[in-house]
Design an enzyme around this catalytic site. Structure first.
Site, PDB file in Angstrom:
ATOM      1  N   HIS A 208      23.437 -42.321  84.046  1.00 15.23           N
ATOM      2  CA  HIS A 208      23.668 -41.279  85.047  1.00 15.23           C
ATOM      3  C   HIS A 208      23.561 -41.943  86.419  1.00 15.23           C
ATOM      4  CE1 HIS A 208      22.626 -36.933  86.487  1.00 15.23           C
ATOM      5  NE2 HIS A 208      23.172 -37.633  87.457  1.00 15.23           N
ATOM      6  N   GLU A 275      27.972 -37.193  91.364  1.00 11.53           N
ATOM      7  CA  GLU A 275      27.310 -37.688  90.152  1.00 11.53           C
ATOM      8  C   GLU A 275      28.351 -38.114  89.122  1.00 11.53           C
ATOM      9  OE1 GLU A 275      24.021 -35.540  88.716  1.00 11.53           O
ATOM     10  OE2 GLU A 275      23.246 -35.083  90.711  1.00 11.53           O
ATOM     11  N   ARG A 292      23.726 -30.385  98.439  1.00 11.46           N
ATOM     12  CA  ARG A 292      22.417 -30.201  99.073  1.00 11.46           C
ATOM     13  C   ARG A 292      21.698 -31.534  99.128  1.00 11.46           C
ATOM     14  NH1 ARG A 292      19.539 -31.039  94.544  1.00 11.46           N
ATOM     15  NH2 ARG A 292      20.301 -30.123  92.595  1.00 11.46           N
TER      16      ARG A 292
END
Length: 480
Positions: A208, A275, A292
Site C-alpha cells: 500500500h 493511494e 484531507r
C-alpha cells in the site's frame, strides 16, 4: 487573510492544528462535546465552545458547527481527519456561509468520495486502475456472479462511499459471493448511509503506497514523495514509513508523476493523498484519493521539512505554491507507529480508561503527536488513538533501531496499549529488511503475539464488560 480558525475535530489532530495556528499567529477555536471537556485540544485552543452532551452527534452537526464559527468570528474551518472531513455537503455549507474550508473544493470531495466516480475519472485520464465494475446495486446476484467470473477470482467488494477499512469483503470462491455481497451492503448502509457496492479484482498481498499531494488554488500541484502504509490490521494502518524502503528510484518517479496527474485530473487544491496498490511485479493501480490531511502526514513532514498543516492554511488563504517538484528532496527516512488503547489479544478491541502514567519517548529525532496526558480519561466513544510516535534517521536500518528504542521508552500506565505489539513488529526480520505487504500482520500474527510481552485481559466477556462499564461511567458523569 485568515485571522481565526475553528477546528471541526477533536483530540490529536485538533491539537496539531492549534499549534499550526499559533505558528502563524492565527486565533484557534476548539469545539467539544461534554465528555471531551477535559481533552487537550479544549485546553490549548484560544477559545472553546461546547457542541452538546451527545458524544458523537455534536461533531457531526454541520449546521451547528458552522453557526458557532460565524458567531465567534472565525474566517475558516479546518476539518481535520475523520468526522466531517470528507463530507462534501459540510464543505459546501462552509463555502456557502462565506467561510473558508481548509481543504479541497466541495465538488472535488464529492467526486473523489464516490469510488465509482473516482475510478471513472482516473481511467479517463490514463491513471491505471484495478479491473472491476461500476456499482452493483441494481443487478441480480446471477449477474454479479457473471461479473466476478469475467474479472476472475479472487475479487473484492467495496462500498462506493467507504473508507477506514469498512465496507470491504474479499471473495475467493463463487459460493461465498452472495453472503459477502449482502454483508458488504449492510455495513455500507450502516457506516456511510450509502449501500452502493462495486467489485474489483483482488490484488493479492499488495504493498500500500500513497503519495502526498500539495496544490494551490491556481493549478500548481506537486507531490512530496511516498509513504509505505502496508503494515495494517483489519485494513487499518498501524505503521507508516516515508519513503518506501523497497521500491526503486525509477518506480518512485513514475508513481509520483502519475499521482500528480491524478490530482490535476480533478482540479485538486490543498493537501491530499493518492493511494496505490503495488503488486509483486511492480505494477501499480489507483485505489483511492483522500481529500484531507492524513493521520500519517508527520512522516512526510519529517523527511521533506514541509509543514503540511501550515501549508493547508496558507493554500486555503490564497497563497501561490512557490515550491517546484525539483525542490522536494527527501532527507533520510521517517516512521510513524500509531499507539492506540486496544487489546491486541482480543482482536484489537478498544480499551478505554484513565491514564495513570504518561511518559512519552524523547531523544534525538523523536517526535510525539498526542492529546494524552497523565490522569486523562480516554472516552469509550471515539477512535482509540492515543499518540503517534515518529522517529527519523539517515538510513532504514538505523530508523528501525530508533523505533525500537523509542517504543521501549514510551510508557503509558492505566490502560492497555499496542506498544508491546508494535515493539514485537519492530524486532521482526521481515520488517527490518523492509520487505512486507498488506498481509504481513495477518500472516505473522501468531509469531508477533508470541513476542508481545504485556498483561492483557484474556477473556472476551471481561473485555466487553470493561468497555460497557466505561460507557456507563461516562454517561453517568456527563448525563449524556
Amino acid at each position: 487573510m485568515i485571522r481565526k480558525i475553528l477546528i471541526a475535530n477533536r483530540g490529536e489532530i485538533a491539537v496539531r492544528v492549534v499549534r499550526a495556528c499559533r505558528d502563524l499567529h492565527i486565533q484557534s477555536v476548539a469545539i467539544y462535546t461534554l465528555p471531551d471537556k477535559e481533552c487537550l485540544h479544549v485546553k490549548v485552543a484560544d477559545e472553546a465552545h461546547m457542541l452538546g452532551t451527545d458524544p458523537i452527534k455534536g461533531y457531526l452537526d454541520a449546521k451547528n458547527i458552522v453557526k458557532i464559527a460565524l458567531d465567534c468570528g472565525a474566517d475558516a474551518i479546518h476539518p481535520g481527519y475523520g468526522f466531517l472531513s470528507e463530507n462534501y455537503e459540510f464543505a459546501k455549507l462552509v463555502e456557502d456561509s462565506g467561510l473558508i474550508f481548509i481543504g479541497p473544493k466541495s465538488d472535488v470531495i464529492r467526486k473523489m468520495g464516490d469510488k465509482n466516480i473516482a475510478r471513472y475519472l482516473m481511467k479517463r485520464n490514463g491513471v491505471p486502475i484495478v479491473p472491476g465494475t461500476e456499482k452493483l446495486n441494481d443487478e441480480t446476484i446471477e449477474k454479479i456472479k457473471e461479473h466476478a467470473a469475467r474479472i476472475g477470482y479472487p475479487v473484492i467488494l467495496k462500498a462506493s462511499g467507504g473508507g477506514g477499512g469498512r465496507g470491504i469483503r474479499k471473495v475467493y470462491h463463487e459460493d461465498e459471493l452472495e453472503d459477502a455481497y449482502n454483508s458488504c451492503k449492510r455495513e455500507a448502509k450502516a457506516y456511510f448511509n450509502n449501500d452502493e457496492v462495486f467489485m474489483e479484482k483482488l490484488v493479492v498481498n499488495p504493498r500500500h503506497i500513497e503519495f502526498q499531494i500539495l496544490g494551490d488554488n491556481y493549478g500548481n500541484i506537486i507531490h512530496l514523495c511516498e509513504r509505505d502504509c502496508s503494515i495494517q490490521r483489519r485494513h487499518q494502518k498501524i505503521i507508516e514509513i516515508a519513503p518506501c524502503p523497497s521500491i526503486s528510484e525509477a518506480l518512485r518517479k513514475v508513481m509520483g508523476v502519475t499521482a500528480v496527474a491524478a490530482a490535476k485530473a480533478v482540479g485538486y487544491s490543498n493537501v491530499g493523498t493518492i493511494e496505490f496498490l503495488l503488486d509483486d511485479d511492480n505494477h501499480f493501480y489507483f485505489m483511492e484519493m483522500n481529500t484531507r490531511i492524513q493521520v500519517e502526514h508527520g512522516v512526510t513532514e519529517e523527511i521533506t521539512g514541509v509543514d503540511l498543516v501550515v501549508r493547508q492554511i496558507r493554500m486555503a488563504a490564497g497563497e501561490i505554491l512557490e515550491l517546484k517538484q525539483s525542490d522536494i528532496r527527501p532527507q533520510g527516512y521517517a516512521i510513524e507507529a500509531r499507539i492506540t488503547a486496544e487489546n491486541v489479544r482480543q482482536n484489537f478491541i478498544p480499551a478505554p480508561g484513565k491514564i495513570t502514567g504518561y511518559y512519552p519517548a524523547l531523544g534525538p529525532s523523536v517526535r510525539v503527536d498526542s492529546h494524552a496526558y497523565k490522569d486523562y480519561e480516554i472516552p469509550p466513544f471515539y477512535d482509540s488513538l492515543i499518540a503517534k510516535l515518529m522517529v527519523k534517521a539517515t538510513d532504514y536500518d538505523l530508523l528501525v533501531n530508533k523505533l525500537e528504542r523509542a517504543l521501549k521508552e514510551f510508557t503509558i500506565e492505566g490502560v492497555q496499549t499496542i506498544i508491546p505489539f508494535l515493539l514485537a513488529i519492530s524486532k521482526s526480520r521481515e520488517f527490518r529488511r523492509g520487505f512486507f505487504d498488506t498481509s504481513y500482520v495477518e500472516k505473522n500474527m501468531d509469531s508477533i503475539l508470541a513476542n508481545t510481552h504485556d498483561k492483557f485481559i484474556e477473556n472476551e466477556a471481561d473485555v466487553k464488560s470493561a468497555i460497557s462499564e466505561a460507557i456507563t461511567k461516562h454517561k453517568k458523569i456527563y448525563n449524556c
